[in-house]
Scaffold this motif. Structure first.
Motif, PDB file in Angstrom:
ATOM      1  N   GLU A  61       7.397  10.061   8.121  1.00 47.45           N
ATOM      2  CA  GLU A  61       8.745  10.466   7.183  1.00 47.45           C
ATOM      3  C   GLU A  61       8.558  11.773   6.821  1.00 47.45           C
ATOM      4  O   GLU A  61       9.580  12.447   6.758  1.00 47.45           O
ATOM      5  CB  GLU A  61       8.832   9.530   6.190  1.00 47.45           C
ATOM      6  N   ARG A  62       7.404  12.370   6.149  1.00 51.75           N
ATOM      7  CA  ARG A  62       7.338  13.636   5.689  1.00 51.75           C
ATOM      8  C   ARG A  62       6.103  14.252   6.394  1.00 51.75           C
ATOM      9  O   ARG A  62       5.132  13.860   6.627  1.00 51.75           O
ATOM     10  CB  ARG A  62       7.004  13.419   4.360  1.00 51.75           C
TER      11      ARG A  62
ATOM     12  N   ASN B  72       4.354  17.965   5.826  1.00 51.43           N
ATOM     13  CA  ASN B  72       4.026  19.133   5.252  1.00 51.43           C
ATOM     14  C   ASN B  72       3.749  20.376   6.011  1.00 51.43           C
ATOM     15  O   ASN B  72       2.977  20.322   7.193  1.00 51.43           O
ATOM     16  CB  ASN B  72       2.859  19.074   4.160  1.00 51.43           C
TER      17      ASN B  72
ATOM     18  N   TYR C 274      15.268  15.728  11.402  1.00 47.15           N
ATOM     19  CA  TYR C 274      14.434  16.169  10.242  1.00 47.15           C
ATOM     20  C   TYR C 274      14.978  17.137   9.534  1.00 47.15           C
ATOM     21  O   TYR C 274      15.685  18.029  10.163  1.00 47.15           O
ATOM     22  CB  TYR C 274      12.889  16.694  10.887  1.00 47.15           C
TER      23      TYR C 274
ATOM     24  N   ASN D 274      12.827  20.734   3.724  1.00 46.07           N
ATOM     25  CA  ASN D 274      12.707  20.706   2.024  1.00 46.07           C
ATOM     26  C   ASN D 274      11.700  21.366   1.512  1.00 46.07           C
ATOM     27  O   ASN D 274      10.795  21.539   2.220  1.00 46.07           O
ATOM     28  CB  ASN D 274      12.856  19.319   1.499  1.00 46.07           C
ATOM     29  N   SER D 275      11.783  21.675   0.209  1.00 43.09           N
ATOM     30  CA  SER D 275      10.737  22.320  -0.427  1.00 43.09           C
ATOM     31  C   SER D 275      10.501  21.627  -1.990  1.00 43.09           C
ATOM     32  O   SER D 275      11.743  21.487  -2.447  1.00 43.09           O
ATOM     33  CB  SER D 275      10.779  23.716  -0.519  1.00 43.09           C
ATOM     34  N   GLU D 276       9.411  21.526  -2.270  1.00 37.63           N
ATOM     35  CA  GLU D 276       9.113  20.791  -3.566  1.00 37.63           C
ATOM     36  C   GLU D 276       7.889  21.640  -4.358  1.00 37.63           C
ATOM     37  O   GLU D 276       6.808  21.622  -3.672  1.00 37.63           O
ATOM     38  CB  GLU D 276       8.888  19.499  -3.324  1.00 37.63           C
TER      39      GLU D 276
ATOM     40  N   TYR E 194       6.628  23.444   1.492  1.00 38.21           N
ATOM     41  CA  TYR E 194       7.640  23.049   2.452  1.00 38.21           C
ATOM     42  C   TYR E 194       7.337  21.760   3.213  1.00 38.21           C
ATOM     43  O   TYR E 194       6.006  21.599   3.525  1.00 38.21           O
ATOM     44  CB  TYR E 194       7.908  24.208   3.406  1.00 38.21           C
ATOM     45  N   TYR E 195       8.178  21.027   3.625  1.00 33.27           N
ATOM     46  CA  TYR E 195       7.979  19.898   4.407  1.00 33.27           C
ATOM     47  C   TYR E 195       9.009  19.408   5.227  1.00 33.27           C
ATOM     48  O   TYR E 195      10.180  19.706   4.793  1.00 33.27           O
ATOM     49  CB  TYR E 195       7.496  18.679   3.451  1.00 33.27           C
TER      50      TYR E 195
ATOM     51  N   LYS F 294      11.520  16.333   6.324  1.00 34.32           N
ATOM     52  CA  LYS F 294      11.906  15.043   5.806  1.00 34.32           C
ATOM     53  C   LYS F 294      12.681  14.449   6.850  1.00 34.32           C
ATOM     54  O   LYS F 294      13.560  15.004   7.128  1.00 34.32           O
ATOM     55  CB  LYS F 294      12.577  15.317   4.258  1.00 34.32           C
ATOM     56  N   LYS F 295      12.068  13.100   7.091  1.00 27.64           N
ATOM     57  CA  LYS F 295      13.099  12.640   8.360  1.00 27.64           C
ATOM     58  C   LYS F 295      14.356  11.775   7.715  1.00 27.64           C
ATOM     59  O   LYS F 295      14.411  11.442   6.516  1.00 27.64           O
ATOM     60  CB  LYS F 295      12.239  11.289   8.628  1.00 27.64           C
ATOM     61  N   LYS F 296      15.403  12.051   8.362  1.00 30.87           N
ATOM     62  CA  LYS F 296      16.598  11.546   8.119  1.00 30.87           C
ATOM     63  C   LYS F 296      17.447  11.241   9.203  1.00 30.87           C
ATOM     64  O   LYS F 296      17.356  11.267  10.363  1.00 30.87           O
ATOM     65  CB  LYS F 296      17.518  12.951   7.536  1.00 30.87           C
TER      66      LYS F 296
END
Lengths: 349, 156
Positions: free
Chosen positions: B48-49, B51, B134, B137-139, B143-144, B146-148
Motif C-alpha cells: 500500500e505504501r 517510501n 499510486y 505523498n509526503s509526511e 516521500y512515499y 500511496k496506493k489508491k
C-alpha cells in the motif's frame, strides 16, 4: 485620377480577401468574461483550443485540443450558467487566459472545452480529483461535440468537472440495502420542476444545485458539496453578503412611480437579506420575486432558475438537504426574497 | 474574368470553412459512463505504501522526450520506460514516463518550485485500464507512493 484597371482589380481582390479572413476571425473570437475578478482563485473556461503537455493526461505525448466549436453567443450562455453555479464562492470564473496565468498556481484550474476527445474516449468530460490545488497546470476536459454543442449540457459538464478539480466526488444513489444503483444521482422530476445535483447527472434536469448526499464512496459517506468547495485547501470561501441580515440596518427603498426594485445575491442557504420601505398611506402592496435567469429562456432542460421560486422537487434518496427548499423570509414591513437551499439565486423585489 | 473566378473561389472557400465549423446539432444521447470497479489490478504485488527518496527520480528531468530511462525507486521497485511528455513554467517542471516495467501505466512526476516555498514533489502512477494507482505523498519530509483506486484520482 483614374485607377488603372489592373490596380483596381487587385484592390477589389484584396478587399474581398480581407472580408473573408475577417469573417472567419470574428467567428473564432472568445468573449472575455470574469465573474469575480477581485479574488485570486480562478476557474478558467478555455474555449479556443489548447495543447496539453507534461500532465497525467499525456499517455503518449502532447494532446492537441481543438477549439470548442461554440460561437460567442453559446460561450456567453455557458459562462453565465457556470458563473452562477460558483456565484456563492470567492472564485473567479473567467474566459480570460491572462487571469489563469496570474492566479496562484495552486488555486486555479483550466477547463478545456474542446471537440477533441478521441485521445480519451466517449464521455462528457474527465478530471483529476483535487487538481485545482496541485500547482502543475493539470487541466480537466469537457467534450463539446460529444455533448451535442448544447449550452445546457456543456455548462453542466463544465461545472461538474471543475467541481471534481475542487475535490468533489459524485453524488450517487443507493438502494435500501446500501447497494450502489448509480454513481451519478440523476435527480428527480420532469420539465420545469426537475432537479439533479451538479455532481450527479443533470443533463436532462431543469435545475441543478450543489448538494449534500451520499457520495460514490458509500451510502453512508455523505458529501456536502459546499463544505468541500470551501475547504481550506482550496483557498475558497463564501463571498461577502450583499445586503444586511438585520432589519435595523436594511437599506431603505424609495418609491418611484409607486414601485421600487431591489436585488441581491443569496450567498448561503442560511442567508437573509433585508430591505425596508415605508408605505405613505394605507395601500395594498404587491411583491414580485424574480429569480435570476441564466439561460436563453427557461423552457425544458435549457432553463434553470425560474422554477426555483415556484416549486420544490421531492427529496432524493437518503440526501440530508432538500436541494431546492423554499423558505420565506420575514416580510412584515419589509420585502423579502425566496431562499434556495445550497443554490445561489438573484432575487428582485 | 480571372478575378471573378478568384472571387468566386474565395467565396466558396469561405462557405466551406464556415460550413465545416458549423455545429453538429443532431440529436444524440449524452455519454455518461458508470465506473468499472472490476478493472484488473496492476500493482497487486506491491504494498500500500512505498517510501522513497525523490532525488532518485530527478534524472527524469534531464532525460529528453523519446529517450528511455530506468530508475530504481527502491530495491524492490524499479520504474523503467520512455519519456513521452514534459512541461515547464516558472513554478513547476513535469515529466511523463510511459512505463515498460508496468505496461499501460504512466508515471507523472512534478517538481514544484514556488518563490517563497521549499521545493516539493508531487506525482502519480496511473493506468486508465487498471483499477489501482499510486499517488506521491509526503509526511514529515518522507516521500512515499500511496496506493489508491483509479476512481479516487480520475473521474468523469
Amino acid at each position: 485620377m483614374p485607377i488603372h484597371p489592373v490596380v483596381k482589380n487587385q484592390l477589389q481582390l484584396t478587399l474581398l480577401l480581407v472580408v473573408c479572413l475577417g469573417s472567419l476571425t470574428l467567428r473564432s473570437q472568445v468573449p472575455i468574461y470574469n465573474s469575480y475578478p477581485a479574488v485570486a482563485p480562478v476557474i478558467f473556461l478555455d474555449f479556443d483550443g489548447h495543447t496539453v503537455s507534461g500532465t497525467g493526461w499525456n499517455f503518449d505525448g502532447p494532446i492537441y485540443c481543438g477549439a470548442s466549436g461554440l460561437d460567442s453567443t453559446k460561450i456567453t450562455e455557458i459562462f453565465n450558467r457556470v458563473a452562477e453555479d460558483y456565484r456563492p464562492f470567492t472564485v473567479n470564473v473567467t474566459t480570460d487566459s491572462t487571469r489563469y496565468w496570474s492566479a496562484p498556481a495552486n488555486q486555479r484550474t483550466r477547463v478545456v472545452v474542446t471537440v477533441t476527445s478521441d485521445w480519451y474516449g466517449s464521455a462528457g468530460g474527465v478530471s483529476f480529483i483535487g487538481s485545482f490545488t496541485w500547482g502543475d497546470n493539470t487541466p480537466c476536459f469537457v467534450f463539446s461535440e460529444l455533448l451535442g454543442y448544447k449550452t445546457k449540457n456543456v455548462a453542466e459538464a463544465v461545472s461538474h468537472e471543475a467541481g471534481h478539480t475542487l475535490g468533489l466526488r459524485h453524488q450517487s444513489t443507493y438502494d435500501t440495502n446500501c447497494v450502489l444503483i448509480s454513481d451519478y444521482n440523476t435527480g428527480v422530476g420532469t420539465g420545469e420542476l426537475s432537479w439533479a445535483p451538479i455532481m450527479g447527472e443533470g443533463y436532462s434536469r431543469n435545475l441543478t444545485t450543489w448538494y449534500n448526499g451520499p457520495s460514490s464512496l458509500g451510502c453512508t459517506e455523505f458529501q456536502n458539496d459546499l463544505d468541500v468547495i470551501t475547504s481550506a485547501i482550496n483557498g475558497i470561501t463564501y463571498r461577502l453578503d450583499y445586503q444586511p441580515t438585520s432589519f435595523g440596518s436594511a437599506p431603505v427603498q424609495t418609491f418611484t412611480n409607486n414601485q421600487f426594485t431591489a436585488s441581491s445575491i443569496i450567498v448561503r442557504n442560511t442567508d437573509e437579506d433585508m430591505f425596508k420601505f415605508t408605505l405613505p398611506s394605507l395601500h395594498s402592496f404587491q411583491l414580485s420575486a424574480i429569480p435570476f435567469n441564466v439561460g436563453a429562456g427557461n423552457s425544458g432542460a435549457n432553463g434553470r432558475s425560474t422554477q426555483t421560486a415556484e416549486g420544490q422537487p421531492a427529496r432524493q434518496g437518503a440526501g440530508q438537504n432538500q436541494p431546492v427548499q423554499k423558505r420565506r423570509g420575514r416580510c412584515a414591513g419589509s420585502a423579502c426574497g425566496e431562499k434556495v437551499g445550497g443554490r445561489i439565486t438573484r432575487v428582485s423585489v | 474574368m480571372k478575378n471573378l473566378k478568384l472571387a468566386a473561389f474565395c467565396l466558396c472557400l469561405t462557405f466551406c470553412c464556415v460550413y465545416s465549423l458549423a455545429q453538429n446539432v443532431q440529436k444524440r444521447s449524452v455519454p455518461v459512463n458508470e465506473p468499472d470497479y472490476s478493472k484488473p489490478k496492476l500493482f497487486a504485488d506491491l504494498p500500500e505504501r512505498i517510501n522513497f527518496d525523490p532525488t532518485h527520480l530527478l534524472d527524469l528531468f534531464n532525460t529528453p522526450v523519446g529517450q528511455s530511462i530506468s530508475l530504481e525507486v527502491t530495491s524492490a521497485f524499479t520504474l523503467s520506460g520512455l519519456v513521452v511528455s514534459k512541461a515547464n513554467d516558472q513554478n513547476s517542471a513535469s515529466v511523463v514516463l510511459r512505463l515498460t516495467s508496468r505496461p499501460g501505466a504512466r508515471l507523472i512526476f512534478t517538481k514544484l518550485t514556488g518563490a517563497n516555498t521549499p521545493i516539493k514533489y508531487i506525482g502519480r502512477i496511473i493506468s486508465l485500464t487498471h483499477g489501482d494507482s499510486y499517488e506521491i505523498n509526503s509526511e514529515n519530509g518522507q516521500y512515499y507512493f500511496k496506493k489508491k483506486g483509479i476512481y479516487e484520482l480520475v473521474t468523469e
